[in-house]
Design an enzyme around this catalytic site. Structure first.
Site, PDB file in Angstrom:
ATOM      1  N   GLU A 137      41.023  42.255  25.716  1.00 19.08           N
ATOM      2  CA  GLU A 137      42.335  42.777  26.098  1.00 19.08           C
ATOM      3  C   GLU A 137      42.445  44.278  25.977  1.00 19.08           C
ATOM      4  O   GLU A 137      41.800  44.903  25.144  1.00 19.08           O
ATOM      5  CB  GLU A 137      43.466  42.063  25.338  1.00 19.08           C
ATOM      6  CG  GLU A 137      43.595  42.404  23.896  1.00 19.08           C
ATOM      7  CD  GLU A 137      44.811  41.708  23.223  1.00 19.08           C
ATOM      8  OE1 GLU A 137      45.340  40.700  23.732  1.00 19.08           O
ATOM      9  OE2 GLU A 137      45.205  42.197  22.158  1.00 19.08           O
ATOM     10  N   TYR A 193      50.281  45.701  29.375  1.00 16.70           N
ATOM     11  CA  TYR A 193      49.327  44.824  28.688  1.00 16.70           C
ATOM     12  C   TYR A 193      48.464  44.140  29.744  1.00 16.70           C
ATOM     13  O   TYR A 193      48.964  43.683  30.786  1.00 16.70           O
ATOM     14  CB  TYR A 193      50.070  43.742  27.874  1.00 16.70           C
ATOM     15  CG  TYR A 193      49.131  42.677  27.342  1.00 16.70           C
ATOM     16  CD1 TYR A 193      48.552  42.811  26.093  1.00 16.70           C
ATOM     17  CD2 TYR A 193      48.788  41.564  28.128  1.00 16.70           C
ATOM     18  CE1 TYR A 193      47.656  41.857  25.625  1.00 16.70           C
ATOM     19  CE2 TYR A 193      47.895  40.615  27.669  1.00 16.70           C
ATOM     20  CZ  TYR A 193      47.328  40.761  26.413  1.00 16.70           C
ATOM     21  OH  TYR A 193      46.443  39.828  25.957  1.00 16.70           O
TER      22      TYR A 193
END
Lengths: 380, 288
Positions: A189, A101
């Site tokens: 993101e 991530y």
């Protein structure tokens, strides 16, 4: 303003972040053509502005163009959390070895951007934050220095990334930060950022939220707004400079000021009802604006009563009352209404409304109680 | 005393010749605020309601010696106005403007902090010390002097609470609107610290709302650092997640920022949370 996955990834790519080859299809036939062009197994991904697409069956694998057409057919038109899928992204399928991530958000407490990385990619980062916060590594960015290379290295070492990927990771982290800054985003993101069997880093999924207040300097981004994904009444409200959010209760609320609007909603609940909406008419209250607000509130069939709560400060109560009267002329509501006007010129405002078919109240608590009673048919 | 503004405040109005700037300059003068100068680039030499207008903040400072600036300029020019005020040595900047991009505010906040300039706002109603000075857009007449400090993220909801206090005979030492944006100059904790040190404040009313964790940090600060009692009110118990409730900062994101969490944080440290704005005076009375 939230962007679709394909929009976000295209922006990332402009800043040097590697993304899978692929394109957007609006029909199953188009999906087949894209898969044919790519010439390899593909992933068909529903493009809707909600999370949980995978769980809802909105992400499917296809080995060849024929299968891509079948899978796209299955996804297009599907409902995911109340939104109809109108577009799919057809991306080359990746051979995934590891999922990471990587994201940037505004840390409100610090008043600065913070970049976060985690070895737990591909899952909901908020879950990771709740269950295993130690798996998330963060660096706070100085707005005048930007994201430094050493900070990106700290993230890489912090999540235990193999040194072989260090250089690529740093490049991607800096690219993501540049995309965040360059787009005036409040969130950017990559989840997951994958390491492929071929040893490459690839942004498999992407998400961006653009600051609505900054759209004036990004006309290109403003055009990316997907009106099909938005409540039509929220769109209309925006045109009139109103802030409106539809909820599922029965008491329509029209209030000046966001905080007071929320407090008014809360009071309807406290007295046993439920708000049908959030609506801030903002400063001033010309008849045209009040009428638009009333139309929008009454477009919701669940509304059984309307509550006006105005605290006159700079906004004068008599001016608002005139706006309400003109709006009533135009809209002619069939549901009972309660008005509470306090502050600057309140007597004049109340006198103006005395002739209208409205229940009046002195305090917010009284107004909320009356609106609940009327909505529930307990008061004539 | 009181906090931030008082009868000795010498105010500079940035954007004084605009519609909002002119209107509120008159309102502030009527309230008794010492408005010593205004700035609008290109309008130097004009006058607004008897107040001299300058082209730059530096000139206005040299000629009239203001210590506080209030900003009424549109969102795209407001960051520049804040930098200009800080660079000219202004100690306190109050920014009313709504709609400033958050990344602009990130830089403004960092720059003003480094300069030692205190910022209130943006997207706020301003600051008032009843009977002394009004530096903002709030209706002055609903306030009366007294022992209750008020700090809030909201505008009209603050007026509602102040009105309830005044009706109950509870005056205010100073009422501060810190603003409804995600990144603001002064937080609850900053203002609570000032009230704690202010001899004219006996109680504090804190008005929060959904979004962020500023209220949670305020609860920690109250438990650790404050001797004065605090009563809170939190708006947005019925707000759904993921939707912005008018204010740019009023949004429940990633499951955090809910009213329930904030209320629990206050109750955990013994701060009473009112269920209605008009319950606040009762809760203060019960404190004795």
């Amino acid at each position: 303003m939230r962007l679709h996955e394909y929009q976000s990834k295209r922006i990332f790519a402009e800043y040097g972040v590697p993304i899978p080859q692929g394109d957007v299809a609006r029909s199953a036939e188009e999906a087949r053509q894209i898969a044919d062009r790519l010439g390899k197994p593909v992933v068909i991904k529903a493009q809707v502005l909600v999370g949980g697409r995978g769980k809802a069956g909105g992400i499917l694998l296809a080995r060849d163009p024929a299968e891509a057409e079948v899978m796209a057919e299955r996804i297009l038109g599907m409902e995911i959390k109340g939104l109809t899928v109108g577009k799919v992204l057809v991306d080359e399928a990746a051979d995934i070895v590891q999922e990471i991530y990587l994201g940037v958000v505004i840390d409100r407490a610090a008043g600065r951007p913070v970049m976060m990385a985690s070895s737990e990619g591909g899952v909901d980062i908020e879950e990771v934050a709740r269950l295993t916060p130690e798996r998330i590594v963060k660096v706070t960015v100085d707005p005048f220095l930007g994201l430094r290379e050493y900070q990106a290295r700290e993230l890489a070492f912090g999540i235990g990334l193999s040194r072989a990927y260090l250089r690529d990771f740093v490049r991607i982290a800096r690219g993501l930060y540049a995309a965040f800054l360059g787009s005036d985003a409040t969130l950017a993101e990559i989840n997951p950022l994958v390491i492929t069997a071929a040893g490459e880093l690839l942004a498999l999924d992407g998400k961006m939220i653009i600051d609505d207040n900054a759209l004036f300097r990004h006309p290109d981004l403003a055009e990316l707004r997907d009106l099909a994904e938005e409540d039509p009444y929220e769109q209309e409200a925006r045109l009139f400079g109103l802030s409106y959010v539809r909820l599922d209760g029965e008491i329509g609320c029209m209030v000046n000021g966001a905080g007071l609007a929320m407090a008014t909603m809360d009071l309807t609940k406290l007295y046993g009802g439920a708000p049908a909406n959030f609506l801030d008419i903002g400063g001033g209250a010309k008849a045209e604006k009040v009428a638009a607000a009333l139309r929008i509130i009454l477009s919701d069939e669940n509304v059984k009563a309307v509550l006006f709560n105005i605290f006159g400060g700079i906004t004068r109560c008599d001016e608002v009352a005139r706006g309400i009267l003109a709006a009533l002329e135009e809209v002619k509501p069939q549901v009972p209404m309660v008005a509470r006007l306090v502050g600057t010129n309140e007597e004049e405002g109340r006198a103006l409304l005395a002739g209208a078919d409205m229940v009046t109240a002195e305090t917010l608590a009284e107004a909320a109680q009356k609106a609940v009673a009327l909505a529930q048919g307990r008061m004539a | 005393m009181s906090i931030l503004v008082d009868k000795d405040t010498r105010l500079l109005v940035q954007g004084i010749t605009g519609r909002e700037g002119q209107f509120h300059t008159r309102q502030m003068l009527e309230y008794g605020t010492q408005v010593v100068a205004g700035v609008t680039p290109g309008k130097g030499g004009e006058w607004v309601a008897g107040v001299p207008v300058f082209d730059t903040v530096r000139e206005a400072v040299a000629a009239t010696g203001p210590n506080t600036a209030i900003i009424y300029v549109p969102a795209r020019f407001a960051p520049d106005a804040m930098y200009e005020a800080a660079d000219a040595g202004i100690e306190l900047v109050v920014c009313i403007t709504e709609g400033i991009p958050v990344l602009d505010m990130v830089r403004v906040k960092a720059y003003l902090q480094a300069k030692g300039t205190r910022l209130i706002g943006p997207n706020c109603p301003g600051v008032i010390t009843p009977g002394e000075a009004k530096v903002g857009i709030m209706p002055g007449h609903i306030h009366i002097p007294g022992p209750v400090g008020v700090v809030s993220r909201s505008g009209t909801l603050t007026y509602e609470v102040v009105h309830a206090l005044t009706m109950a005979g509870l005056g205010q030492s100073t009422a501060v609107g810190i603003g409804g944006d995600p990144v603001i100059g002064s937080t609850f904790v900053d203002i609570l610290a000032l009230f704690e040190d202010d001899p004219l404040t006996d109680y504090v009313v804190l008005i929060g709302e959904i979004g962020g964790t500023d209220e949670e940090r305020a609860a920690e600060f109250i438990a650790a650092e404050m001797s004065k009692p605090v009563v809170a009110f939190i708006a947005g118990r019925t707000a759904p997640p993921g939707k912005r409730m008018g204010h740019a900062g009023a949004i429940i994101e990633g499951g955090t920022g809910t009213a329930a969490e904030k209320i629990a944080a206050f109750e955990k440290v013994g701060v009473r949370v009112a269920s209605r704005p008009d319950e606040i005076p009762e809760l203060i009375r019960e404190l004795g």
